[in-house]
Design a protein around this motif. Structure first.
Motif, PDB file in Angstrom:
ATOM      1  N   GLY B  32      -8.141 128.718 -39.599  1.00 36.54           N
ATOM      2  CA  GLY B  32      -9.302 129.541 -39.268  1.00 36.54           C
ATOM      3  C   GLY B  32      -8.842 130.753 -38.497  1.00 36.54           C
ATOM      4  O   GLY B  32      -7.720 130.815 -38.015  1.00 36.54           O
ATOM      5  N   ASP B  33      -9.728 131.718 -38.387  1.00 36.30           N
ATOM      6  CA  ASP B  33      -9.355 133.003 -37.844  1.00 36.30           C
ATOM      7  C   ASP B  33     -10.602 133.588 -37.207  1.00 36.30           C
ATOM      8  O   ASP B  33     -11.669 133.600 -37.817  1.00 36.30           O
ATOM      9  N   SER B  36     -12.416 136.033 -39.422  1.00 39.04           N
ATOM     10  CA  SER B  36     -12.746 135.732 -40.810  1.00 39.04           C
ATOM     11  C   SER B  36     -14.199 136.048 -41.143  1.00 39.04           C
ATOM     12  O   SER B  36     -14.562 136.128 -42.305  1.00 39.04           O
ATOM     13  N   PRO B  44      -6.712 145.351 -43.717  1.00 42.36           N
ATOM     14  CA  PRO B  44      -5.804 144.415 -43.068  1.00 42.36           C
ATOM     15  C   PRO B  44      -5.105 144.980 -41.837  1.00 42.36           C
ATOM     16  O   PRO B  44      -4.971 144.276 -40.846  1.00 42.36           O
ATOM     17  N   ARG B  51      -6.644 141.498 -33.952  1.00 42.78           N
ATOM     18  CA  ARG B  51      -6.080 140.209 -33.538  1.00 42.78           C
ATOM     19  C   ARG B  51      -5.210 140.388 -32.299  1.00 42.78           C
ATOM     20  O   ARG B  51      -5.287 139.608 -31.352  1.00 42.78           O
TER      21      ARG B  51
ATOM     22  N   PHE C 434     -11.206 133.148 -45.693  1.00 42.34           N
ATOM     23  CA  PHE C 434     -11.155 134.573 -45.349  1.00 42.34           C
ATOM     24  C   PHE C 434     -10.326 134.854 -44.103  1.00 42.34           C
ATOM     25  O   PHE C 434     -10.389 135.940 -43.537  1.00 42.34           O
ATOM     26  N   SER C 435      -9.574 133.864 -43.662  1.00 41.81           N
ATOM     27  CA  SER C 435      -8.748 134.038 -42.479  1.00 41.81           C
ATOM     28  C   SER C 435      -7.620 135.027 -42.785  1.00 41.81           C
ATOM     29  O   SER C 435      -7.102 135.079 -43.892  1.00 41.81           O
ATOM     30  N   SER C 436      -7.237 135.802 -41.775  1.00 40.78           N
ATOM     31  CA  SER C 436      -6.104 136.709 -41.981  1.00 40.78           C
ATOM     32  C   SER C 436      -4.845 136.138 -41.349  1.00 40.78           C
ATOM     33  O   SER C 436      -3.880 136.851 -41.131  1.00 40.78           O
ATOM     34  N   ASP C 437      -4.876 134.860 -41.051  1.00 39.76           N
ATOM     35  CA  ASP C 437      -3.737 134.203 -40.434  1.00 39.76           C
ATOM     36  C   ASP C 437      -2.616 134.035 -41.470  1.00 39.76           C
ATOM     37  O   ASP C 437      -2.768 133.288 -42.430  1.00 39.76           O
ATOM     38  N   PRO C 438      -1.497 134.723 -41.298  1.00 40.48           N
ATOM     39  CA  PRO C 438      -0.465 134.665 -42.344  1.00 40.48           C
ATOM     40  C   PRO C 438       0.176 133.287 -42.489  1.00 40.48           C
ATOM     41  O   PRO C 438       0.829 133.020 -43.494  1.00 40.48           O
ATOM     42  N   TYR C 444      -7.470 133.783 -48.998  1.00 42.34           N
ATOM     43  CA  TYR C 444      -7.717 134.415 -50.299  1.00 42.34           C
ATOM     44  C   TYR C 444      -6.624 135.420 -50.633  1.00 42.34           C
ATOM     45  O   TYR C 444      -6.342 135.673 -51.795  1.00 42.34           O
ATOM     46  N   GLN C 483      -0.999 140.850 -46.006  1.00 40.50           N
ATOM     47  CA  GLN C 483      -2.192 141.675 -45.903  1.00 40.50           C
ATOM     48  C   GLN C 483      -2.200 142.657 -47.071  1.00 40.50           C
ATOM     49  O   GLN C 483      -1.180 143.262 -47.396  1.00 40.50           O
TER      50      GLN C 483
END
Lengths: 339, 335, 565
Positions: B32-33, B36, B44, B51, C434-438, C444, C483
Motif C-alpha cells: 500500500g502507498d 495511491s 510519477p 513521498r 495504484f501504489s507507487s511503492d517500487p 499497475y 515510474q
C-alpha cells in the motif's frame, strides 16, 4: 472421644405421640421433557410415597445410598421444593402448600445444615452478616442487639466471636460448618434437617461437629432429621432410623432394634457392610453384597423397588408393592418377606 | 493491591514496546502507498517528491524511533503545555497524519467526544437494559420471556450492524421520516431544541449498538445467574426465610455480577475505539471512522498511534478488570 | 479528473443553469453538501486528491478556470491571455497574467502579483512535496511586473501555457499566510492548511478533517451580491449509497457526489421525486491494457516486463485484435453503468473537438476473432484452449477489487473463453494496485500480468499531455523505480513523432486533427482497449438552484448557487 448414646437419655423423654413432624405419602416427581417441542414424557420420582414421623426432641436418622432421595426428602420437608403429592405436618399444622409470609414464618422454625459448608455460605457476605441476615427479617433486632446475638451464636458453636467480620473463605472446612450451624440456630428453630453435615469434613473434625450437634440439641431442645450414609455415625447420634431406597422408605424404627434385628433385606445388606470394632466379630461378619446398580428413579421396577437386587425376592415382589406396615410399637417396614 | 497494580503496569511496559514495534512492522510490511488515492494524472516524478516530503522513504528504524520520540516525549510535553500554559514543546514536530498534514492527537481529541457520547451511551444503555433481561431470563428459565429473550439475543448477536443499521435507516428515516440519517458533529447543545436534535440524531446509532451489548451482556448475566441460583447458599438464604427479592437481588445478583462486571470492563476499550461500521453508516465520524479511513489511506502515523493507544487501553482495562474482581470477590486478594 | 459536459449529456444540465438568482449575499441560508469521502485538508497543493481539491475550490481560486463547456474563463485574472491580445508571447515562451483590480483576500487585505509569485515558489520548492508540481514544470521564472501583472517565462516553447495558476489544482494562496510554510515546513502549517485565506465565495469557519467542514460566505468576495448562501455545511463519511439516499430519499442534504452506485438502485431512488441525478461525462474511460512485454516470473527482475523481452502471446497484434473483437462493449456498459456510461473506442472521448468518434470496435465479432487467432497460428487444443508450439493461450487478467470491475472480469473471461483463450482472474485492493511503492510486485506500473483494467483520464481539456503518456520513453522501467505512465509499454516511432509535432502546434484545429490521428493509431494497435466512457454521477435536491456539475471542480460555480423557493 465419642460420647455414649446413654448421654441422650438424660433428656426429657418425649411421649410417643409427641410427633413434631409427620410426613404422609410424600411424593416429588420432577418432570422430564423431550423432543423439539419439549413435551413432558415422564418424571423422575425422586421422592415417591415417603412416610416418616419425627418425635420432638429426638433425632431421626435417614440413611440410604446416594441417589436414593434422602437429600430431596429433606429439602421437600423444608419446602425448598414444592411436593407433588402427600402431606407434611409440622407441629400439628399442615404446611404442604403454605406460601408467602406464612411459609417464611414457618421457615424460621425449621432450618437446614448443608453438606458442603463452602457452597452454602454466600462468598460475598461476612460471617456476621450471614448469621445476622435472618435476624433482620424475622426478629427485627437492631444494631447492638443483633451484634450481641451474632457473637452469642458464634460462641455457642465454638468460634471466636471476633470472626464476625471475616469472609467464609478465610475459614477451614470444620469452622465453616460451625458457621453453617450457627446460622441455622440464629432464629431459635425447633427442627433442623442435617443433610450429611459431616460428609465433606476430615474424619478428625467429623466427631467434633457431631458432638457439637448433640450438645446443641440438648442446650436448645432441638429435633433433628439427620441425613447420612454413614451408619456408624447414625447409630451414634440417632434414636430412630429410617432406611430409604429409590425414593421410598423401606424400614423405620428405633435405632437399637434396627441395628440388632433388621427386618428388611435392604437394611440387612446395608448393616452387613458396617465394620464392627470387635476384631473377632469383624472377622466373622458376612457381607451381603448387592448385585447390580440402583435402578433409574425415572423408571422404577414394578412391585417392590428393591426386588431387582434383593437376595430373597420371589414372584409376589414383582407383582405387588409391599404395604407400609406397622410391625410392632414404633417399627414400620415395607416387605413381603417380613409379613 | 497498589503494589500489585504497579507491578502489573511495570510488567506491561516491555509488552507495550513489543506491541508498538509489531504494529509498526506490520503496517510497513503491508502493501500500500499513502499516495495511491491520488489521481493518476499526478506524474510519477511528482509522486516521488511527495513521498519524500512525507518521509515515507526514510529507513524504517529512523521512522520508528521518530515515532517513539514523538509519542513518548513530544506529545506528553504538548499536553503539559496545554495544561499549564508552558511552551516546552514549541517548535517540536508532533505526530503528523499523512492524510491531513495535521497533528494526529488533535484529530483524536476532536473525535473522542462523539465516539464517547454515541458508543459510550450505547454501552450504558445496553448494560442497563441487559441486566434486568438477564435477571428475569435466568430466574424464569425456559419461560416465554426467557425464550423470547434468547431468540432476540441470538438475533442481536447474529445480525451485523451494517444490516441492522441500514434497516433502521430505511424504517425510521426513509419510510417514517422520524430520524435523521446523518450525524451532525458540529451541533452544539445549548437549547432545548438542540437537545432534541442531538437526541434524535443519536437515537439510531445508539439503538443499533446497544442491541449488540444487550444481547451479549444479558446472555452472560443469565448464565452467571443460573450458575448461582443452583448454589447451596441460595438454598440457605431461602431456608433462612428471606424473601425472594432479597434472595435474587442481594444473594444471587451480587455474586452473578462478578464475572459480568469483568466482561463489561473488558468491553470498555472498545468504547474508546469506537464502532467502525456503525460510525460509518450514520456518519458519526468518531475514532472508528478515523481508524478505518486512515487504514484505507495508508496513513501510517495515524494508524500506528491509534492502534498503540488501543493496546494501552486494553492493557489498562485488563488490569482494572482484575482489580475490580479483587474488590468484588472477597476470595481474591492481590498481595 | 476534469468534468466537461459532452454534447450528449448537456441537455439535462442546461435547464439547471437557466435562472440565475437575483438575491443578496447570504440570504438563502446554508447549503448542505455530502461527500462520502470527506476532505482531509483544504490546501490542494498538499493533496491533489479530488475530495480535497473540490472542497478547497470553494475557498481558493486560480487565475482562470474551466467552465461547463471546457472553456477557460477568468477568475482572478482580468482576461484570458492569448497570442491575439498579447498576453501570450509570439514565440510561445511566456505568458503574462493581469489581475482584476481591487481584489481582496477574505481577511480584507489586497491580492497582489506577489501572492501569485509566492504561490509558484511555494509549489516549486523541491522539498515541499507539492502535488501540482507537474503544472509548474518547464517554468523558467515567475515574476511580478507590477502589483497586478505576473509574467511566467517557460524554458521551452509551450503551446498550451494554461497549466500553472489555472483550474482548481493550482489556485493562488496568500503569501502572508504561507510565508513560513515553504519546503519541509509545508506540512507543519496545520492552521494555514485547514483554514486557508482565499478569494473564493466561502471561508472555512470550522474544519474537522475527514468529518465535516463548515464554511461561511466570504465577506470580501468581489461580487457584493454573491454568494446567495450564507454558508456551506460539508459533511463526509459513510458510503456512496448512503450519500445518495440522504439527497434522493430523505432530502437531508442538497448535494452528494461521486455516487458510484449500481445504476438501477440510483434510478429507483430518483423516482421518489425529491432530487435529481446528474451524469457528467468527463474523460474517464474504463480501459483494458495489454502488456506488450513478457511478465514471466522466470525472467530476472531487471528484465521482467521490460522491452528486452516481447510478450510471447500479446506482442502479436492479431491476437490483441481478436481479443478486442470478442468484446461486446455495449453490453458491458449497460450492465456496469446503465445510463451513466457509453461504450467507446476512443481513449480521448472528449472534448468533442478532440474526440475521434471511432465506432468500428463496438460490434462484437466472435467468428472474426476466431479466424484471426487461427491465422496467427493458435490452434484449438483438446480442452478447447488454443495452443501454439505446445504453449497454451492463457492470460492473467488483473484489476482492482470493485463490484463492477470484477463483474466485467467475469464477463470478459467468458467471451475470451469462447474464442479459446484461457483467462486467470486476479483482483487487488486499489491502494495496493495504484501504489507507487517500487518494492511492491503488484502495482499497475510494474504490470506483472498480461492484461490490466482501470479507468484512465486526462485532467486538462487539452489532451496534449494525455496523449504524450504513451510515448516510448514513458514506459516504466526498473531503473526509473518503475515510474512511468506508458503502462502497456507501447512504442511506435510514428506515434512519438506525431506527439512531438503536437507539441509544436498551437492552432486548435490542427491540434485536434493530430490528437484524432494519435487516438486512431493507438486504437488500431490494440495495446489499449477503451471499453466504457464513464460519467461522474451526482445528486442534487430539488431546492438547490444554479448547480452546474461540470467545470474543473464540482463546485466551480458555487458563487451562483441559490435556494429554489
Amino acid at each position: 472421644m465419642m460420647s455414649e448414646p446413654g448421654v441422650l437419655t438424660i433428656k426429657p423423654q418425649a411421649g410417643p405421640d409427641d410427633v413434631l413432624l409427620r410426613i404422609i405419602d410424600l411424593t416429588l416427581h420432577f418432570p422430564t421433557y423431550r423432543g423439539v417441542l419439549g413435551r413432558q414424557v415422564g418424571g423422575i420420582r425422586a421422592v415417591d410415597g415417603v412416610n416418616l414421623e419425627v418425635r420432638r426432641g429426638r433425632t431421626l436418622g435417614l440413611v440410604g445410598e446416594s441417589g436414593c432421595g434422602k437429600t430431596t426428602t429433606g429439602r421437600v420437608i423444608l419446602r425448598l421444593y414444592d411436593p407433588t403429592g402427600g402431606r407434611i405436618e409440622f407441629d400439628g399444622e399442615d404446611i404442604t402448600h403454605i406460601q408467602g409470609k406464612k411459609l417464611r414464618r414457618m421457615r424460621a422454625r425449621m432450618q437446614m445444615i448443608f453438606q458442603d459448608p463452602q457452597a452454602c455460605l454466600n462468598p460475598r457476605m461476612t460471617v456476621g452478616s450471614i448469621i445476622a441476615e435472618p435476624l433482620n427479617e424475622h426478629r427485627a433486632l437492631k444494631g447492638k442487639e443483633k451484634e450481641k446475638r451474632t457473637r452469642e451464636l458464634l460462641d455457642a458453636v465454638g468460634l471466636n466471636p471476633k470472626f464476625a467480620n471475616r469472609y467464609p473463605h478465610e475459614f477451614s472446612g470444620g469452622q465453616r460448618q460451625r458457621i453453617g450451624i450457627a446460622r441455622a440456630l440464629a432464629l431459635n428453630p425447633d427442627f433442623i434437617v442435617c443433610d450429611e453435615p459431616i460428609a465433606a469434613l476430615d474424619v478428625s473434625i467429623q466427631a467434633q461437629v457431631v458432638n457439637l450437634l448433640k450438645d446443641l440439641q440438648e442446650q436448645f431442645s432441638l429435633t433433628y432429621l439427620f441425613i447420612s450414609h454413614d451408619l456408624s455415625m447414625v447409630r451414634h447420634l440417632c434414636e430412630d432410623v429410617a432406611v430409604m431406597y429409590l425414593g421410598k422408605v423401606m424400614e423405620l424404627g428405633p435405632r437399637d432394634l434396627i441395628y440388632k434385628d433388621p427386618m428388611h433385606p435392604y437394611t440387612k445388606a446395608l448393616l452387613s457392610a458396617v465394620p464392627v470394632p470387635d476384631p473377632r466379630v469383624e472377622r466373622a461378619r458376612q457381607r451381603i453384597i448387592l448385585k447390580g446398580d440402583l435402578p433409574s428413579p425415572a423408571n422404577p421396577p414394578s412391585g417392590c423397588r428393591f426386588r431387582t437386587r434383593c437376595p430373597v425376592a420371589f414372584d409376589r415382589c414383582a407383582a405387588e408393592q409391599p404395604a407400609w406396615r406397622k410391625v410392632a410399637g414404633n417399627r414400620w417396614v415395607a416387605c413381603h418377606r417380613a409379613e | 493491591m497498589l503494589n500489585y497494580a504497579i507491578r502489573r503496569l511495570l510488567m506491561a511496559v516491555p509488552t507495550l514496546f513489543l506491541i508498538s514495534l509489531m504494529i509498526f512492522s506490520l503496517l510497513k510490511l503491508a502493501p500500500g502507498d499513502p499516495l495511491s488515492q491520488l489521481p493518476l494524472t499526478i506524474p510519477p516524478e511528482v509522486r516521488e517528491k511527495m513521498r519524500a516530503a512525507l518521509g515515507v522513504d526514510e529507513p524504517l528504524i529512523v521512522q520508528y524511533l521518530l515515532w517513539l520520540k514523538q509519542f513518548f516525549v513530544i506529545e506528553p510535553l504538548r499536553g503539559f503545555d496545554i495544561l499549564f500554559g508552558t511552551h516546552l514543546s514549541d517548535g517540536m514536530q508532533r505526530i503528523i497524519s499523512w492524510q491531513t498534514r495535521g497533528p494526529v492527537f488533535s484529530m483524536i481529541a476532536e473525535r473522542l467526544p462523539q465516539t464517547l457520547l454515541v458508543v459510550g451511551l450505547a454501552y450504558i444503555v445496553g448494560v442497563l437494559i441487559a441486566v434486568p433481561i438477564g435477571i428475569v431470563s435466568a430466574y424464569k428459565q425456559y419461560s416465554v420471556f426467557d425464550q423470547i429473550g434468547t431468540f432476540l439475543s441470538m438475533l442481536g448477536l447474529a445480525v451485523p450492524p451494517f444490516f441492522s443499521g441500514v434497516l433502521a435507516i430505511l424504517i425510521f428515516a426513509v419510510y417514517l421520516d422520524w430520524l435523521p440519517t446523518i450525524y451532525n458533529t458540529n451541533l452544539i447543545v445549548n437549547s432545548w431544541s438542540n437537545f432534541t436534535e442531538q437526541f434524535l440524531q443519536m437515537a439510531m446509532p445508539v439503538m443499533v449498538l446497544a442491541v449488540q451489548t444487550i444481547a451479549s451482556i444479558s446472555r452472560y448475566l443469565r448464565s452467571s445467574m443460573l450458575d448461582n441460583l443452583e448454589q447451596d447458599y441460595v438454598r440457605t438464604a431461602r431456608a433462612k426465610g428471606m424473601g425472594e427479592n432479597v434472595v435474587v437481588f442481594i444473594h444471587v445478583l451480587r455474586n452473578s455480577m462478578i464475572p459480568v462486571v469483568t466482561v463489561i470492563t473488558l468491553g470498555l476499550p472498545s468504547v474508546f475505539g469506537g464502532a467502525i461500521v456503525t460510525e460509518q453508516i450514520f456518519r458519526v465520524n468518531g475514532i472508528g471512522q478515523l481508524l478505518i479511513t486512515a487504514i484505507y489511506a495508508n496513513d501510517v502515523p495515524t494508524v500506528q498511534t491509534l492502534a498503540f493507544i488501543f493496546a494501552v487501553l486494553i492493557v489498562v482495562f485488563n488490569l482494572i478488570a482484575d482489580l475490580l474482581y479483587g474488590v468484588l470477590d472477597p476470595r481474591i486478594r492481590y498481595d | 479528473m476534469l468534468r466537461m459536459v459532452s454534447l450528449l449529456a448537456g441537455a439535462g444540465v442546461a435547464s439547471l443553469v437557466a435562472t440565475p438568482a437575483l438575491a443578496e449575499r447570504g440570504t438563502d441560508g446554508v447549503v448542505n453538501i455530502l461527500s462520502w469521502q470527506a476532505p482531509s485538508i483544504m490546501n490542494p497543493y498538499l493533496s491533489g486528491g479530488e475530495k480535497d481539491t473540490d472542497a478547497a475550490s470553494l475557498v481558493l481560486e486560480p487565475l482562470a478556470s474551466y467552465d461547463e463547456n471546457g472553456e477557460l474563463f477568468p477568475r482572478l485574472a482580468a482576461e484570458i491571455p492569448t497570442v491575439e491580445n498579447g498576453g501570450v508571447a509570439k514565440d510561445l515562451k511566456s505568458i503574462t497574467w493581469k489581475l482584476k483590480p481591487g481584489l481582496k483576500w477574505s481577511d480584507g487585505t489586497t491580492v497582489t502579483a506577489k501572492d501569485v509569485v509566492f504561490t509558484a515558489n511555494y509549489c516549486m520548492d523541491p522539498k515541499g512535496g507539492c502535488a501540482a508540481l507537474a503544472r509548474f514544470q518547464g517554468v523558467d521564472k515567475v515574476e511580478a511586473l507590477d502589483d497586478l501583472t505576473v509574467k511566467v517565462t517557460f524554458k521551452e516553447l509551450t503551446v498550451v501555457p494554461y497549466t500553472l495558476f489555472v483550474a482548481m489544482w493550482s489556485p493562488i494562496i496568500q503569501a502572508k499566510q504561507f510565508a513560513d510554510c515553504l519546503g519541509t515546513k509545508a506540512p507543519t502549517c496545520t492552521e494555514a492548511n485547514f483554514y486557508p485565506v482565499g478569494t473564493g465565495p466561502f471561508v472555512v469557519a470550522n474544519f474537522k478533517p475527514n468529518d465535516a467542514v463548515q464554511l461561511k460566505a466570504n465577506p470580501n468576495y468581489r461580487d457584493p451580491n454573491k454568494p446567495a448562501f450564507a454558508g456551506v455545511n460539508f459533511k463526509g463519511g459513510g458510503d456512496a449509497l448512503g450519500a445518495a439516499r440522504a439527497v434522493l430519499q430523505t432530502s437531508e442534504y442538497d448535494y452528494a457526489g461521486m455516487l458510484q452506485v449500481a445504476p438501477d438502485v440510483l434510478s429507483k431512488m430518483e423516482k421518489g421525486g425529491k432530487g435529481k441525478l446528474l451524469s457528467v461525462f468527463g474523460t474517464n474511460v474504463e480501459t483494458l491494457f495489454m502488456n506488450l512485454t513478457d511478465p514471466s516470473a522466470s525472467l530476472p527482475p531487471e528484465e521482467r516486463s521490460t522491452d528486452k523481452h516481447p510478450h510471447p502471446i500479446l506482442s502479436d497484434v492479431r491476437v490483441r485484435q481478436a481479443l478486442s473483437m470478442a468484446l461486446d462493449r455495449a453490453r458491458l456498459s449497460e450492465i456496469g453503468y446503465g445510463s451513466m456510461g457509453k461504450p467507446t473506442c476512443d481513449f480521448v472521448p472528449a472534448p468533442p473537438i478532440f474526440a475521434a468518434g471511432n465506432t468500428e470496435c463496438l460490434k462484437q465479432d466472435i467468428p472474426g476473432a476466431v479466424k484471426l487467432l487461427d491465422e496467427a497460428g493458435w490452434k484449438p487444443g483438446p480442452d478447447g484452449i488454443r495452443e501454439k508450439d505446445s504453449k497454451k493461450l492463457k492470460l492473467t487478467f488483473v484489476t482492482t477489487t470493485n463490484a463492477t470491475r470484477n463483474q466485467f472480469q467475469a464477463i470478459i473471461k467468458q467471451w475470451w473463453h469462447e474464442i479459446g483463450v484461457d483467462v486467470e482472474l486476479r483482483s487487488l485492493d486499489a491502494s495496493v494496485f495504484f501504489s507507487s511503492d517500487p518494492s511492491s510486485p503488484d502495482t499497475y506500473q510494474k504490470f506483472y500480468a498480461d492484461v490490466q483494467m482501470w479507468t484512465n483520464y486526462s485532467d486538462a481539456p487539452d489532451p496534449g499531455e494525455y496523449v504524450a503518456t504513451y510515448t516510448c520513453n514513458k514506459a516504466p522501467l526498473p531503473d526509473k523505480q518503475w515510474q512511468g505512465s506508458n503502462v502497456p509499454r507501447y512504442c511506435d516511432t510514428n506515434y512519438d513523432a506525431l506527439v512531438k509535432e503536437l507539441g509544436k502546434t498551437a492552432a486548435i484545429e490542427k491540434r485536434a486533427e493530430i490528437v484524432k490521428k494519435l487516438n486512431t493509431i493507438l486504437s488500431d494497435s490494440y495495446a489499449i482497449m477503451p471499453l466504457v466512457w464513464r460519467s461522474s454521477v451526482s445528486a442534487t435536491s430539488k431546492t438547490l438552484g444554479g448547480y452546474v456539475g461540470s467545470g474543473d471542480s464540482r463546485f466551480w460555480n458555487a458563487q451562483d448557487w441559490y435556494r429554489r423557493k
